[in-house]
Design an enzyme around this catalytic site. Structure first.
Site, PDB file in Angstrom:
ATOM      1  N   ASP A   1      -1.563   6.120   7.017  1.00 38.25           N
ATOM      2  CA  ASP A   1      -1.564   4.679   7.301  1.00 38.25           C
ATOM      3  C   ASP A   1      -2.495   4.433   8.493  1.00 38.25           C
ATOM      4  O   ASP A   1      -2.686   5.325   9.323  1.00 38.25           O
ATOM      5  CB  ASP A   1      -0.121   4.261   7.655  1.00 38.25           C
TER       6      ASP A   1
ATOM      7  N   THR B   1      -5.996  -1.933   7.272  1.00 36.25           N
ATOM      8  CA  THR B   1      -6.146  -3.385   7.245  1.00 36.25           C
ATOM      9  C   THR B   1      -7.596  -3.743   7.570  1.00 36.25           C
ATOM     10  O   THR B   1      -7.996  -4.884   7.445  1.00 36.25           O
ATOM     11  CB  THR B   1      -5.236  -4.028   8.313  1.00 36.25           C
TER      12      THR B   1
ATOM     13  N   ARG C   1       6.506  -8.087   1.790  1.00 30.73           N
ATOM     14  CA  ARG C   1       7.386  -7.723   2.906  1.00 30.73           C
ATOM     15  C   ARG C   1       7.935  -8.972   3.590  1.00 30.73           C
ATOM     16  O   ARG C   1       9.120  -9.035   3.933  1.00 30.73           O
ATOM     17  CB  ARG C   1       6.663  -6.835   3.925  1.00 30.73           C
TER      18      ARG C   1
ATOM     19  N   LYS D   1       0.834  -1.215   0.000  1.00 29.05           N
ATOM     20  CA  LYS D   1       0.000   0.000   0.000  1.00 29.05           C
ATOM     21  C   LYS D   1       0.868   1.265   0.000  1.00 29.05           C
ATOM     22  O   LYS D   1       0.638   2.182  -0.780  1.00 29.05           O
ATOM     23  CB  LYS D   1      -0.944  -0.014   1.220  1.00 29.05           C
ATOM     24  N   THR D   2       1.861   1.298   0.885  1.00 29.38           N
ATOM     25  CA  THR D   2       2.734   2.473   0.952  1.00 29.38           C
ATOM     26  C   THR D   2       3.473   2.649  -0.373  1.00 29.38           C
ATOM     27  O   THR D   2       3.642   3.771  -0.859  1.00 29.38           O
ATOM     28  CB  THR D   2       3.777   2.300   2.084  1.00 29.38           C
TER      29      THR D   2
HETATM   30  P1  ADP Z   1       2.159  -1.911   3.184  1.00 32.38           P
HETATM   31  O1  ADP Z   1       2.166  -0.423   3.090  1.00 32.38           O
HETATM   32  O2  ADP Z   1       0.966  -2.542   2.515  1.00 32.38           O
HETATM   33  O3  ADP Z   1       2.379  -2.438   4.565  1.00 32.38           O
HETATM   34  P2  ADP Z   1       4.657  -1.669   1.691  1.00 32.38           P
HETATM   35  O4  ADP Z   1       4.225  -0.864   0.521  1.00 32.38           O
HETATM   36  O5  ADP Z   1       5.397  -0.955   2.771  1.00 32.38           O
HETATM   37  O6  ADP Z   1       3.399  -2.452   2.324  1.00 32.38           O
HETATM   38  O7  ADP Z   1       5.513  -2.910   1.146  1.00 32.38           O
HETATM   39  C1  ADP Z   1       6.444  -3.598   1.941  1.00 32.38           C
HETATM   40  C2  ADP Z   1       7.659  -3.947   1.119  1.00 32.38           C
HETATM   41  O8  ADP Z   1       7.301  -4.983   0.223  1.00 32.38           O
HETATM   42  C3  ADP Z   1       8.174  -2.796   0.249  1.00 32.38           C
HETATM   43  O9  ADP Z   1       9.245  -2.173   0.808  1.00 32.38           O
HETATM   44  C4  ADP Z   1       8.618  -3.456  -1.036  1.00 32.38           C
HETATM   45  O10 ADP Z   1       9.971  -3.751  -0.957  1.00 32.38           O
HETATM   46  C5  ADP Z   1       7.842  -4.732  -1.080  1.00 32.38           C
HETATM   47  N1  ADP Z   1       6.731  -4.681  -2.044  1.00 32.38           N
HETATM   48  C6  ADP Z   1       5.434  -4.448  -1.760  1.00 32.38           C
HETATM   49  N2  ADP Z   1       4.677  -4.538  -2.854  1.00 32.38           N
HETATM   50  C7  ADP Z   1       5.510  -4.856  -3.871  1.00 32.38           C
HETATM   51  C8  ADP Z   1       5.311  -5.109  -5.266  1.00 32.38           C
HETATM   52  N3  ADP Z   1       4.085  -5.093  -5.799  1.00 32.38           N
HETATM   53  N4  ADP Z   1       6.387  -5.387  -6.019  1.00 32.38           N
HETATM   54  C9  ADP Z   1       7.622  -5.438  -5.462  1.00 32.38           C
HETATM   55  N5  ADP Z   1       7.867  -5.233  -4.142  1.00 32.38           N
HETATM   56  C10 ADP Z   1       6.828  -4.938  -3.344  1.00 32.38           C
END
Ligand code: ADP
Length: 335
Positions: free
Chosen positions: A110, A159, A218, A65-66
């Protein structure tokens, strides 16, 4: 030793996350429909010379998401400010954040479901009309002051979309659910991360890590890093299938990605509640986990695997769960 599922990230995990975060749409693997939809929204807004609609992203932690929010800002050529919902404690905090934003910037909130209710009410006019109506003073002397804000896009991440109030949910122009990735996409993500981290891997090892990653980028990245450590200490640095399997076994991550916490929860349902149904509170007490942790971390994946079913009366362990744990269903019937 911290679990690979730990919600609270340590500094090292944060560094890993940002080092591996995709910097372009091409590097963002999978979630094709969402990517396409968001790009249409951005292109249309650009063509109209407007800022894109506010977007709500929901899905388990670590699904990207981030990263998506970062890509939106990149595509718009604007800045992104990242903040956690509960960290905005008062209307004044929100005012400080919003008045410091530039035209077209992205504000990523977030855990938006945990935003304070009083702050939330200030967010409505800010999202709708780019205005903030602050109340100065108290009682009969109170005055309102209207602050005009730059046009910005809020990207909310959660979430638990069900915990968002209807008025807040309605102020997002589009909502997207991020799902668990498939094996192929997770393998691509691990391959990319291995290249960036200069980790040598056998293709079969990548397959093993992907299978045990809960299909979450992640977690895949964290597992890769842990496996690399084992390869360096016990082998010659190359991550082989055997090293991947033995190190993940050692870390108590089984062949489907379940860890000890998952098993504790499944066993509690099966052994203490005869397979369920059991309510969340009772399950949390019986498995010594927090309710939030069960809801946010464990349950989504256990449901995805078909190990838990949610019924109106509570959670139930499925036949597959019994099978996975090697427990015969009839054995648990005590009465
Ligand atoms: P969330 O915000 O949903 O908790 P993040 O965007 O922080 O997740 O993602 C966590 C890590 O996973 C990122 O730092 C990245 O390295 C990896 N990641 C997430 N989505 C992807 C994607 N679609 N392709 C490649 N790497 C990804």
């Amino acid at each position: 030793m911290s679990s690979v599922l730990d919600k609270k990230e340590n500094k090292e995990d944060e560094i890993l996350d940002s080092a591996l975060r995709p910097q372009s749409w091409a590097e963002y693997v999978g979630q094709d429909k969402i990517k396409e939809n968001i790009r249409i929204i951005i292109t249309a807004a650009k063509n109209r010379g407007q800022t894109p609609d506010h977007l709500l992203l929901y899905g388990s932690s670590g699904l990207g998401k981030t990263t998506l929010a970062n890509l939106v800002a990149l595509e718009m050529g604007t800045k992104i400010r990242i903040i956690s919902g509960p960290a905005i404690e008062r209307a004044g905090d929100l005012a400080a954040i919003l008045t410091n934003m530039g035209e077209g910037d992205v504000l990523f909130i977030d855990e938006i479901h945990r935003i304070h209710r009083t702050v939330e009410e200030y967010l409505y006019p800010a999202m709708e009309d780019y205005k903030l109506n602050l109340i100065l003073g108290k009682g009969p002397m109170a005055r309102t002051m209207e602050l005009k804000l730059p046009k910005f896009t809020i990207i909310g991440a959660t979430t638990r979309p069900g915990m968002l109030s209807a008025p807040l949910r309605n102020r997002f122009g589009a909502t997207f659910q991020l799902n668990f990735y498939n094996q192929e996409d997770i393998e691509k993500i691990i391959d990319r991360s291995a290249k960036l981290l200069k980790i040598k891997t056998e293709p079969e090892a990548v397959g093993v890590i992907a299978k045990r990653s809960r299909f979450t980028p992640r977690i895949a990245n964290r597992l890769l890093k842990r496996v690399r450590d084992f390869a360096e200490v016990n082998g010659v640095g190359l991550v082989t299938k055997e090293i991947a399997e033995s190190s993940l076994n050692f870390l108590d991550v089984d062949h489907m990605g379940l860890d000890l916490g998952d098993k504790r929860i499944l066993k509690a349902i099966i052994e203490k509640f005869d397979g369920g149904p059991v309510g969340l509170q009772a399950l949390a007490a019986a498995s010594s986990e927090e309710e939030d942790t069960i809801l946010d971390i464990y349950e989504p994946y256990l449901m995805q695997c078909g190990f838990i079913e949610r019924t109106p009366k509570g959670r139930m362990a499925t036949f597959l769960a019994y099978q996975h744990l090697g427990i015969k269903k009839s054995q648990t019937k005590l009465i």
